[in-house]
Design a protein around this motif. Structure first.
Motif, PDB file in Angstrom:
ATOM      1  N   SER A 118       0.828  -1.205   0.000  1.00  0.00           N
ATOM      2  CA  SER A 118       0.000   0.000   0.000  1.00  0.00           C
ATOM      3  C   SER A 118       0.862   1.254   0.000  1.00  0.00           C
ATOM      4  O   SER A 118       0.571   2.222  -0.717  1.00  0.00           O
ATOM      5  N   ALA A 119       1.929   1.239   0.795  1.00  0.00           N
ATOM      6  CA  ALA A 119       2.827   2.397   0.840  1.00  0.00           C
ATOM      7  C   ALA A 119       3.511   2.612  -0.506  1.00  0.00           C
ATOM      8  O   ALA A 119       3.686   3.753  -0.956  1.00  0.00           O
ATOM      9  N   LEU A 120       3.885   1.536  -1.156  1.00  0.00           N
ATOM     10  CA  LEU A 120       4.524   1.631  -2.469  1.00  0.00           C
ATOM     11  C   LEU A 120       3.554   2.230  -3.492  1.00  0.00           C
ATOM     12  O   LEU A 120       3.921   3.141  -4.250  1.00  0.00           O
ATOM     13  N   ASN A 121       2.327   1.742  -3.508  1.00  0.00           N
ATOM     14  CA  ASN A 121       1.324   2.293  -4.424  1.00  0.00           C
ATOM     15  C   ASN A 121       1.015   3.747  -4.117  1.00  0.00           C
ATOM     16  O   ASN A 121       0.863   4.572  -5.018  1.00  0.00           O
ATOM     17  N   TRP A 122       0.903   4.068  -2.841  1.00  0.00           N
ATOM     18  CA  TRP A 122       0.648   5.442  -2.424  1.00  0.00           C
ATOM     19  C   TRP A 122       1.806   6.346  -2.863  1.00  0.00           C
ATOM     20  O   TRP A 122       1.591   7.444  -3.370  1.00  0.00           O
ATOM     21  N   GLY A 123       3.030   5.869  -2.698  1.00  0.00           N
ATOM     22  CA  GLY A 123       4.204   6.654  -3.067  1.00  0.00           C
ATOM     23  C   GLY A 123       4.294   6.920  -4.564  1.00  0.00           C
ATOM     24  O   GLY A 123       4.752   7.974  -4.986  1.00  0.00           O
ATOM     25  N   ARG A 124       3.851   5.953  -5.371  1.00  0.00           N
ATOM     26  CA  ARG A 124       3.880   6.157  -6.824  1.00  0.00           C
ATOM     27  C   ARG A 124       2.916   7.246  -7.253  1.00  0.00           C
ATOM     28  O   ARG A 124       3.103   7.859  -8.288  1.00  0.00           O
ATOM     29  N   GLN A 125       1.873   7.493  -6.487  1.00  0.00           N
ATOM     30  CA  GLN A 125       0.868   8.484  -6.851  1.00  0.00           C
ATOM     31  C   GLN A 125       1.149   9.863  -6.264  1.00  0.00           C
ATOM     32  O   GLN A 125       0.427  10.812  -6.549  1.00  0.00           O
ATOM     33  N   ARG A 126       2.166   9.978  -5.461  1.00  0.00           N
ATOM     34  CA  ARG A 126       2.500  11.250  -4.813  1.00  0.00           C
ATOM     35  C   ARG A 126       3.247  12.172  -5.776  1.00  0.00           C
ATOM     36  O   ARG A 126       3.851  11.728  -6.749  1.00  0.00           O
ATOM     37  N   GLN A 127       3.210  13.458  -5.449  1.00  0.00           N
ATOM     38  CA  GLN A 127       4.037  14.447  -6.135  1.00  0.00           C
ATOM     39  C   GLN A 127       5.394  14.451  -5.427  1.00  0.00           C
ATOM     40  O   GLN A 127       5.454  14.605  -4.211  1.00  0.00           O
ATOM     41  N   TRP A 128       6.462  14.300  -6.172  1.00  0.00           N
ATOM     42  CA  TRP A 128       7.810  14.283  -5.602  1.00  0.00           C
ATOM     43  C   TRP A 128       8.562  15.501  -6.131  1.00  0.00           C
ATOM     44  O   TRP A 128       8.668  15.683  -7.346  1.00  0.00           O
ATOM     45  N   PRO A 129       9.062  16.331  -5.223  1.00  0.00           N
ATOM     46  CA  PRO A 129       9.790  17.516  -5.687  1.00  0.00           C
ATOM     47  C   PRO A 129      11.096  17.141  -6.378  1.00  0.00           C
ATOM     48  O   PRO A 129      11.701  16.122  -6.058  1.00  0.00           O
TER      49      PRO A 129
END
Length: 141
Positions: free
Chosen positions: A54-65
């Motif tokens: 879940s954390a991996l999927n959530w991280g892929r959808q985040r905005q990363w500066p």
């Protein structure tokens, strides 16, 4: 024969049967405890694996500066998932876990220039850290 000695053989047989039954019950109890411990360990592993995915999927959808090389981490406030991005020259690795000391999954990703979005690389999902140096596998925890 003496009438007093006639029941001693049967009494010894009953005592032996009781001792063998007690040993069998003890062995069965020990086996059940071992199985219960194994089930508890598997339950913890499945919980941590679910949280890491879940954390991996959530991280892929985040905005990363856009940032410098090294680890960048974001933590989801409700579930406390943690997604960390490792930027090294041309390679970008995303790590998902549920906190320090828990099971982590990894995904090779690429960055979409100017958007802060991530694209998963085909066949890039890993259930282990791809680096041989252990210290490269951990963000500043």
């Amino acid at each position: 024969m003496n009438s007093r000695q006639q029941g001693s053989g049967a009494l010894i047989a009953v005592i032996i049967l009781l001792l063998m039954s007690a040993m069998l019950l003890n062995a069965t109890r020990q086996q059940a405890e071992d199985a219960l411990s194994l089930v508890a360990d598997e339950r913890i592993w499945f919980q941590q694996a679910s949280l890491a995915e879940s954390a991996l999927n959530w991280g892929r959808q985040r905005q990363w500066p856009e940032g410098e090389a090294g680890w960048q981490c974001q933590i989801e406030s409700f579930f406390r998932w943690r997604a960390c991005l490792l930027i090294e020259q041309e390679r970008v690795l995303l790590k998902g876990d549920s906190g320090a000391g828990t099971l982590a999954f990894y995904q090779w990703v690429s960055r979409v220039t100017g958007t802060g979005k991530l694209l998963a690389q085909p066949h890039g999902w890993l259930d282990y850290c791809p680096y041989t140096e252990e210290k490269r596998c951990f963000s500043d925890e």
